[in-house]
Design a protein around this motif. Structure first.
Motif, PDB file in Angstrom:
ATOM      1  N   ASP A 183       0.824  -1.211   0.000  1.00 57.40           N
ATOM      2  CA  ASP A 183       0.000   0.000   0.000  1.00 57.40           C
ATOM      3  C   ASP A 183       0.858   1.262   0.000  1.00 57.40           C
ATOM      4  N   SER A 184       1.970   1.214   0.735  1.00 57.90           N
ATOM      5  CA  SER A 184       2.807   2.416   0.883  1.00 57.90           C
ATOM      6  C   SER A 184       3.432   2.853  -0.440  1.00 57.90           C
ATOM      7  N   ARG A 224      -1.855  -5.045  -6.807  1.00 58.91           N
ATOM      8  CA  ARG A 224      -3.185  -5.397  -6.296  1.00 58.91           C
ATOM      9  C   ARG A 224      -3.503  -6.875  -6.467  1.00 58.91           C
ATOM     10  N   GLY A 225      -3.023  -7.454  -7.565  1.00 56.24           N
ATOM     11  CA  GLY A 225      -3.256  -8.873  -7.768  1.00 56.24           C
ATOM     12  C   GLY A 225      -2.603  -9.714  -6.687  1.00 56.24           C
ATOM     13  N   ILE A 226      -1.343  -9.381  -6.359  1.00 59.56           N
ATOM     14  CA  ILE A 226      -0.627 -10.111  -5.303  1.00 59.56           C
ATOM     15  C   ILE A 226      -1.312  -9.912  -3.951  1.00 59.56           C
ATOM     16  N   ILE A 262      -0.924   6.667   5.400  1.00 58.10           N
ATOM     17  CA  ILE A 262      -1.960   5.729   5.859  1.00 58.10           C
ATOM     18  C   ILE A 262      -1.367   4.340   6.055  1.00 58.10           C
ATOM     19  N   ALA A 263      -0.571   3.892   5.082  1.00 53.82           N
ATOM     20  CA  ALA A 263       0.050   2.572   5.174  1.00 53.82           C
ATOM     21  C   ALA A 263       1.004   2.492   6.362  1.00 53.82           C
ATOM     22  N   PHE A 264       1.737   3.579   6.621  1.00 53.43           N
ATOM     23  CA  PHE A 264       2.663   3.593   7.754  1.00 53.43           C
ATOM     24  C   PHE A 264       1.901   3.515   9.083  1.00 53.43           C
TER      25      PHE A 264
END
Length: 412
Positions: free
Chosen positions: A302-303, A317-319, A382-384
């Motif tokens: 995401d980051s 996104r697939g992974i 956000i990811a962090f």
């Protein structure tokens, strides 16, 4: 001795009922969302309705969970679909004969979402009871895949039906599907273990059961930390949705069409991930480490997501879809294997309430950040935050989480 299988009578009936209810629900929700906007012409009115619909899913489980832990859940599950079917049928009749009323629809939306919240809580309590011992991962994999698959299949059909037969007739179909789901669920045969303490009654009994549920969770650090991280992760997910839409809308070279393909990539990953999870088994001692790895990996992906070229974003996104459904299935099956039946409604209610609260707060907070910062920077922050929550919750309580992931239920 009869060989055990996932697709026993009870599980098959519950999945059939869920499929019927989901088909009607997807088509009906799609049609109603467009109806509200077409009639009001206001995104504010549509947004207010969406926010109002969250309220029952926060309040109702908390209010009814102590009571539900003392009552058979099957009648609630059957009754929820039956009442929902009747309500949608009445709305369909109304739309055939009268003009749309926004105020009336707000009232209907509150009522139907109260019914849906009760139905969802009953489903979560019953679901572990219909899975044969040893098939928990497979059972939760099918459940996790069902709605996304139906959503992809039904969305184009719902659009076609809305243009051909109209919203009212779609709601008639949804009504019929819900009633069929109730009839199907009524064929499920389970034995439920319920609390029978009758020393207190009324509000005092409800209050005591509510306190007991909180006391149980306070003593279960493993569950508490899993739910705490789930709430933060869901809040982060809620916050990234508007950021992603804004990024694809405003960034040169991106578009709504590319966003659609982007969403499809995660769906494809989830589909193949679900097929993999269904065909394989994971040793109990590997469960916690695998889930923790995926949680950290997902946050890392995401980051960097919005900093990647578009083809790499699709791979990203697939992974994540592939690993995400595997992690979610292992986590859900382990939790419900471990969770005592007498506390299922209350613990699920507390979890859902936390997700609603943090999800709403996350949408507001991260939406505000998106107004001030670059969308890519906002996504990374956000990811962090989600990664930090992961380290402080599930990362710091490995022994307590191992008790859950290594637990083998005698009941199932």
């Amino acid at each position: 001795m009869k060989k055990q299988t996932l697709w026993c009578r009870n599980y098959s009936l519950l999945m059939l009922a869920t499929t019927l209810g989901s088909i009607g629900g997807i088509a009906g929700s799609y049609a109603l969302s467009f109806l509200v906007f077409d009639e009001t012409g206001s995104t504010l009115a549509t947004g207010f309705l969406a926010s109002l619909q969250i309220v029952p899913h926060f309040l109702v489980p908390i209010l009814i969970a102590p009571w539900m832990d003392r009552m058979p859940r099957k009648p609630i599950l059957v009754g929820g679909d039956l009442v929902g079917g009747i309500l949608y049928g009445l709305v369909a009749i109304y739309l055939h004969n009268f003009e749309f009323s926004y105020g009336g629809y707000l009232v209907f939306s509150l009522v139907i979402n109260c019914v849906n919240a009760m139905d969802s809580l009953a489903f979560n309590c019953i679901f572990p009871k219909v899975i044969s011992s040893g098939f928990e991962d497979k059972g939760y994999t099918v459940s996790a895949m069902l709605y996304p698959v139906l959503n992809v299949l039904m969305m184009p059909l719902a659009a076609l039906l809305m243009d051909t037969i109209g919203v009212a007739n779609i709601l008639f179909l949804q009504s019929g599907m819900s009633i069929l789901a109730a009839i199907t669920e009524n064929g499920i045969i389970i034995e439920e273990k319920l609390e029978n303490n009758t020393e207190k009654s009324g509000f005092s009994l409800w209050l005591q059961d509510f306190k007991d549920g909180i006391q149980y969770l306070r003593g279960e650090k493993g569950l508490l930390n899993i739910y705490a991280y789930d709430a933060v992760a869901n809040g982060a997910y809620s916050g990234t949705g508007p950021i992603m839409v804004a990024f694809f809308r405003t960034t040169p070279g991106f578009s709504a069409q590319l966003y659609a393909f982007f969403s499809a990539a995660e769906f494809i990953g989830r589909t193949f991930g679900g097929m993999f999870r269904y065909k394989t088994n994971m040793k109990p001692e590997k469960r916690r480490k695998f889930v923790y790895f995926v949680q950290q990996f997902y946050n890392c992906m995401d980051s960097v997501l919005l900093w990647l070229p578009y083809p790499a974003m699709l791979v990203n996104r697939g992974i994540c879809g592939f690993l995400g459904i595997n992690s979610a299935t292992v986590r859900m099956s382990s939790i419900h294997r471990y969770l005592p039946e007498a506390y299922r409604a209350r613990v699920n209610a507390f979890s859902e309430a936390a997700v609603c609260i943090v999800g709403s707060a996350g949408s507001l907070l991260f939406g505000a950040m998106g107004e001030l910062l670059d969308y890519r920077i906002t996504m990374t922050i956000i990811a962090f935050i989600s990664m930090l929550a992961c380290w402080l919750t599930v990362g710091r309580h490995k022994e307590e989480l191992d008790q859950i992931y290594l637990y083998q239920s005698e009941e199932m």
